[in-house]
Design a protein around this motif. Structure first.
Motif, mmCIF file in Angstrom:
data_model
loop_
_atom_site.group_PDB
_atom_site.id
_atom_site.type_symbol
_atom_site.label_atom_id
_atom_site.label_comp_id
_atom_site.label_asym_id
_atom_site.label_seq_id
_atom_site.Cartn_x
_atom_site.Cartn_y
_atom_site.Cartn_z
ATOM 1 N N VAL A 1 36.337 34.129 -76.906
ATOM 2 C CA VAL A 1 37.037 32.880 -76.598
ATOM 3 C C VAL A 1 36.515 31.825 -77.571
ATOM 4 O O VAL A 1 35.370 31.889 -78.012
ATOM 5 C CB VAL A 1 36.823 32.441 -75.137
ATOM 6 N N HIS A 2 37.355 30.856 -77.890
ATOM 7 C CA HIS A 2 36.926 29.869 -78.879
ATOM 8 C C HIS A 2 37.672 28.567 -78.698
ATOM 9 O O HIS A 2 38.783 28.520 -78.146
ATOM 10 C CB HIS A 2 37.124 30.401 -80.294
ATOM 11 N N SER A 3 37.053 27.488 -79.182
ATOM 12 C CA SER A 3 37.715 26.186 -79.205
ATOM 13 C C SER A 3 38.618 26.126 -80.436
ATOM 14 O O SER A 3 38.577 27.015 -81.299
ATOM 15 C CB SER A 3 36.673 25.069 -79.254
ATOM 16 N N ASP A 4 39.389 25.056 -80.548
ATOM 17 C CA ASP A 4 40.316 24.946 -81.672
ATOM 18 C C ASP A 4 39.613 24.912 -83.025
ATOM 19 O O ASP A 4 40.145 25.399 -84.017
ATOM 20 C CB ASP A 4 41.224 23.725 -81.503
ATOM 21 N N VAL A 5 38.392 24.375 -83.075
ATOM 22 C CA VAL A 5 37.694 24.271 -84.364
ATOM 23 C C VAL A 5 36.858 25.514 -84.691
ATOM 24 O O VAL A 5 36.322 25.625 -85.789
ATOM 25 C CB VAL A 5 36.782 23.021 -84.403
ATOM 26 N N ASP A 6 36.759 26.442 -83.746
ATOM 27 C CA ASP A 6 35.956 27.656 -83.969
ATOM 28 C C ASP A 6 36.805 28.882 -84.290
ATOM 29 O O ASP A 6 36.305 30.013 -84.259
ATOM 30 C CB ASP A 6 35.105 27.957 -82.726
ATOM 31 N N ALA A 7 38.074 28.673 -84.624
ATOM 32 C CA ALA A 7 38.995 29.794 -84.817
ATOM 33 C C ALA A 7 38.557 30.761 -85.915
ATOM 34 O O ALA A 7 38.850 31.957 -85.852
ATOM 35 C CB ALA A 7 40.402 29.266 -85.122
ATOM 36 N N ASP A 8 37.841 30.251 -86.920
ATOM 37 C CA ASP A 8 37.397 31.110 -88.026
ATOM 38 C C ASP A 8 35.918 31.467 -87.934
ATOM 39 O O ASP A 8 35.327 31.939 -88.911
ATOM 40 C CB ASP A 8 37.659 30.423 -89.370
ATOM 41 N N SER A 9 35.317 31.261 -86.787
ATOM 42 C CA SER A 9 33.890 31.557 -86.622
ATOM 43 C C SER A 9 33.622 33.061 -86.678
ATOM 44 O O SER A 9 34.518 33.881 -86.443
ATOM 45 C CB SER A 9 33.381 31.001 -85.288
ATOM 46 N N SER B 1 36.623 23.470 -73.263
ATOM 47 C CA SER B 1 36.725 24.853 -73.762
ATOM 48 C C SER B 1 35.641 25.744 -73.150
ATOM 49 O O SER B 1 35.888 26.428 -72.152
ATOM 50 C CB SER B 1 36.652 24.874 -75.295
ATOM 51 N N TYR B 2 34.435 25.713 -73.704
ATOM 52 C CA TYR B 2 33.393 26.646 -73.263
ATOM 53 C C TYR B 2 32.850 26.352 -71.865
ATOM 54 O O TYR B 2 32.171 27.188 -71.263
ATOM 55 C CB TYR B 2 32.251 26.667 -74.285
ATOM 56 N N LEU B 3 33.155 25.163 -71.336
ATOM 57 C CA LEU B 3 32.797 24.834 -69.954
ATOM 58 C C LEU B 3 34.021 24.814 -69.042
ATOM 59 O O LEU B 3 33.914 24.463 -67.865
ATOM 60 C CB LEU B 3 32.092 23.462 -69.895
ATOM 61 N N ASN B 4 35.156 25.209 -69.571
ATOM 62 C CA ASN B 4 36.414 25.177 -68.831
ATOM 63 C C ASN B 4 36.626 26.512 -68.119
ATOM 64 O O ASN B 4 37.137 27.477 -68.703
ATOM 65 C CB ASN B 4 37.578 24.877 -69.785
ATOM 66 N N ILE B 5 36.229 26.578 -66.861
ATOM 67 C CA ILE B 5 36.281 27.835 -66.107
ATOM 68 C C ILE B 5 37.706 28.354 -65.973
ATOM 69 O O ILE B 5 37.973 29.556 -66.143
ATOM 70 C CB ILE B 5 35.643 27.652 -64.724
ATOM 71 N N ALA B 6 38.642 27.461 -65.679
ATOM 72 C CA ALA B 6 40.038 27.878 -65.510
ATOM 73 C C ALA B 6 40.586 28.528 -66.781
ATOM 74 O O ALA B 6 41.275 29.556 -66.729
ATOM 75 C CB ALA B 6 40.896 26.683 -65.112
ATOM 76 N N ALA B 7 40.271 27.943 -67.931
ATOM 77 C CA ALA B 7 40.758 28.483 -69.203
ATOM 78 C C ALA B 7 40.143 29.853 -69.494
ATOM 79 O O ALA B 7 40.821 30.767 -69.978
ATOM 80 C CB ALA B 7 40.433 27.512 -70.343
ATOM 81 N N ILE B 8 38.858 30.008 -69.181
ATOM 82 C CA ILE B 8 38.188 31.286 -69.410
ATOM 83 C C ILE B 8 38.770 32.365 -68.503
ATOM 84 O O ILE B 8 39.026 33.499 -68.943
ATOM 85 C CB ILE B 8 36.668 31.143 -69.190
ATOM 86 N N MET B 9 39.014 32.031 -67.237
ATOM 87 C CA MET B 9 39.593 33.010 -66.312
ATOM 88 C C MET B 9 41.027 33.366 -66.721
ATOM 89 O O MET B 9 41.463 34.514 -66.541
ATOM 90 C CB MET B 9 39.554 32.470 -64.890
ATOM 91 N N SER B 10 41.742 32.421 -67.284
ATOM 92 C CA SER B 10 43.085 32.718 -67.795
ATOM 93 C C SER B 10 43.014 33.709 -68.946
ATOM 94 O O SER B 10 43.858 34.612 -69.071
ATOM 95 C CB SER B 10 43.778 31.430 -68.262
ATOM 96 N N ALA B 11 41.993 33.540 -69.795
ATOM 97 C CA ALA B 11 41.805 34.466 -70.914
ATOM 98 C C ALA B 11 41.502 35.877 -70.414
ATOM 99 O O ALA B 11 41.928 36.870 -71.016
ATOM 100 C CB ALA B 11 40.671 33.967 -71.814
ATOM 101 N N VAL B 12 40.781 35.972 -69.304
ATOM 102 C CA VAL B 12 40.499 37.278 -68.690
ATOM 103 C C VAL B 12 41.808 37.922 -68.234
ATOM 104 O O VAL B 12 42.052 39.116 -68.478
ATOM 105 C CB VAL B 12 39.537 37.125 -67.490
ATOM 106 N N ASP B 13 42.649 37.140 -67.576
ATOM 107 C CA ASP B 13 43.928 37.664 -67.091
ATOM 108 C C ASP B 13 44.820 38.128 -68.241
ATOM 109 O O ASP B 13 45.451 39.188 -68.171
ATOM 110 C CB ASP B 13 44.666 36.586 -66.286
#
Length: 263
Positions: free
Chosen positions: A31-39, A59-71
């Motif tokens: 998972v990544h923020s918008d500025v970490d796309a090329d990390s 982003s990295y503290l956004n629980i809802a977004a992380i769980m969405s990425a899991v789904d």
């Protein structure tokens, strides 16, 4: 064995987790923020999902977004790394409720030990000496001043919900307390999503010694201590074991009480 693990972190720690997964033939999701796309961690992972903007809380503290990425990716487990949500018991609870494996301690243990204020209370109950300071979170500047007057300067303000040198401020005199107290809370909120702080007496030249612990369902063991005194900005640079400053009596007492506390 998991088929796919999502790493809820970035940078060096995410790279290490991805490499370990590859050795075991496990698929990885970055998972990544918008500025970490090329990390590096994004490029090494099998899949990647953008979860928000560069502000950690989005982003990295956004629980809802992380769980969405899991789904979206069908990951079976989440590795939180360290920092960010790794010591957030609410995150672990949500992961468990969704029947996703949280690679780390159970939510109940994180709630007791990930929060440094609760950890100090448990330590005192189990006979471990703790540094003089506030008995819990410091509610406001008035309370902070009262505590500092009692224990004397210099003092250290610390974030309850995290580590890694974030949310830590040294205060040498009362004239700096207001500024440092506000900065510590802002930093704690930014990095850990929790602005609670507490106060301890500050030691200028201490030895920082930690005990490594492994705990399963039926047994807790220590892996001896490590001396982490060589630091920069409160972050460890070198870890040495055994500690060159402990005698056998102090070492044995420290290790035994630490195991008892974790049990």
């Amino acid at each position: 064995m998991f088929k796919k693990v999502l790493i809820a972190n970035r940078g060096e720690i995410a790279v290490r987790v991805i490499r370990a997964c590859k050795e075991w033939g496990i698929g990885t999701v970055a998972v990544h923020s918008d500025v970490d796309a090329d990390s590096m961690h994004v490029r090494l992972a099998d899949e990647s999902v953008c979860i928000g903007s560069h502000q950690p809380q989005n982003s990295y503290l956004n629980i809802a977004a992380i769980m969405s990425a899991v789904d979206v990716t069908g990951a079976e487990a989440i590795h939180p790394g360290y920092g960010f949500l790794s010591e957030n018991y609410k995150f672990a609870e949500i992961v468990e409720k969704h029947k996703i494996k949280f690679i780390g301690p159970k939510a109940e243990i994180i709630k007791k030990m990930g929060d440094k204020i609760q950890a100090k209370i448990i330590a005192k109950e189990k006979g471990l000496p703790v540094i003089e300071g506030s008995d819990g979170g410091v509610k406001d500047l008035k309370q902070a001043k009262e505590i500092c007057k009692k224990i004397g300067y210099p003092i250290l303000i610390k974030a309850s919900g995290g580590g890694g040198g974030k949310g830590m401020k040294i205060v040498e005199e009362e004239s700096k307390l207001n500024e440092m107290y506000s900065l510590a809370r802002l930093e704690a909120k930014k990095y850990f999503g929790n602005d609670e702080v507490y106060i301890e007496k500050y030691f200028k030249n201490p030895r920082h010694i930690e005990v490594q612990v492994l705990s399963g369902k039926n047994r807790t063991v220590h892996l001896n201590e490590r001396d982490c005194s060589v630091q920069r900005k409160h972050q460890k640079l070198i870890e040495e074991t055994p500690s060159p400053v402990l005698d056998d009596k102090v070492r044995s007492d420290l290790l035994d009480k630490t195991v008892k506390m974790v049990e």
